[in-house]
Design a protein around this motif. Structure first.
Motif, PDB file in Angstrom:
ATOM      1  N   ASN A  74     -44.222 -29.673 -11.914  1.00  0.00           N
ATOM      2  CA  ASN A  74     -44.989 -30.825 -12.380  1.00  0.00           C
ATOM      3  C   ASN A  74     -45.212 -31.812 -11.237  1.00  0.00           C
ATOM      4  O   ASN A  74     -44.536 -31.757 -10.217  1.00  0.00           O
ATOM      5  CB  ASN A  74     -44.248 -31.517 -13.523  1.00  0.00           C
ATOM      6  CG  ASN A  74     -44.057 -30.621 -14.726  1.00  0.00           C
ATOM      7  OD1 ASN A  74     -44.868 -29.739 -15.006  1.00  0.00           O
ATOM      8  ND2 ASN A  74     -42.957 -30.839 -15.445  1.00  0.00           N
ATOM      9  N   SER A  75     -46.153 -32.715 -11.444  1.00  0.00           N
ATOM     10  CA  SER A  75     -46.453 -33.754 -10.438  1.00  0.00           C
ATOM     11  C   SER A  75     -46.639 -33.131  -9.063  1.00  0.00           C
ATOM     12  O   SER A  75     -46.070 -33.602  -8.063  1.00  0.00           O
ATOM     13  CB  SER A  75     -45.328 -34.788 -10.407  1.00  0.00           C
ATOM     14  OG  SER A  75     -45.156 -35.380 -11.678  1.00  0.00           O
ATOM     15  N   SER A  95     -49.881 -29.454 -12.929  1.00  0.00           N
ATOM     16  CA  SER A  95     -48.716 -28.612 -13.169  1.00  0.00           C
ATOM     17  C   SER A  95     -49.080 -27.137 -13.102  1.00  0.00           C
ATOM     18  O   SER A  95     -50.226 -26.754 -13.371  1.00  0.00           O
ATOM     19  CB  SER A  95     -48.125 -28.902 -14.556  1.00  0.00           C
ATOM     20  OG  SER A  95     -47.697 -30.235 -14.663  1.00  0.00           O
ATOM     21  N   ARG A 108     -39.116 -32.939 -10.241  1.00  0.00           N
ATOM     22  CA  ARG A 108     -40.486 -32.476 -10.488  1.00  0.00           C
ATOM     23  C   ARG A 108     -40.538 -31.011 -10.910  1.00  0.00           C
ATOM     24  O   ARG A 108     -41.394 -30.624 -11.708  1.00  0.00           O
ATOM     25  CB  ARG A 108     -41.350 -32.657  -9.233  1.00  0.00           C
ATOM     26  CG  ARG A 108     -41.458 -34.085  -8.746  1.00  0.00           C
ATOM     27  CD  ARG A 108     -42.473 -34.206  -7.613  1.00  0.00           C
ATOM     28  NE  ARG A 108     -42.099 -33.430  -6.432  1.00  0.00           N
ATOM     29  CZ  ARG A 108     -42.864 -32.490  -5.885  1.00  0.00           C
ATOM     30  NH1 ARG A 108     -44.036 -32.191  -6.428  1.00  0.00           N
ATOM     31  NH2 ARG A 108     -42.455 -31.841  -4.799  1.00  0.00           N
TER      32      ARG A 108
END
Length: 125
Positions: A84-85, A17, A67
């Motif tokens: 994120n991800s 992240s 995400r």
């Protein structure tokens, strides 16, 4: 006109992240809608996310839906992009951009008048 400065980019492994920040100077920041775009070498600048001046309404590209999260703090004249991800295909220079608030969603780069200098995001596999 508003001056924009991005920060928070860097190198991260896939699945990790990062949070990008876009600080605004000058103008009345709360009167602007703000977008995030990204650009990879040889590619056109593409829309990532946008947020309305009041902050409650957001829009995302399909590739980042679920995400990434865009948010803003008008008291701090700052917009954030929580990522994120992360995937290797997210690697790009990320730019924030602003335009005078209206009722439309602007998702193409030519619709925005004010831009930051960009911050590099690199996701390793």
């Amino acid at each position: 006109q508003v001056h924009l400065v991005e920060s928070g980019g860097g190198l991260v492994q896939a699945g990790g992240s990062l949070r990008l920040s876009c600080a605004a100077f000058g103008g009345t920041f709360s009167a602007y809608d703000v977008g995030w775009f990204r650009q990879s070498p040889g590619m056109e600048r593409e829309f990532v996310a946008a947020i309305k001046w009041r902050g409650g309404l957001t829009k995302y590209a399909d590739s980042v839906m679920g995400r990434f999260t865009i948010s803003r703090d008008n008291a701090k004249s700052t917009v954030y992009l929580q990522m994120n991800s992360l995937k290797p295909e997210d690697t790009a220079v990320y730019y924030c951009a602003a335009h005078w608030a209206n009722t439309d969603w602007y998702v193409t780069a030519t619709e925005y008048g004010d831009w930051g200098q960009g911050t590099q995001v690199t996701v390793s596999s």
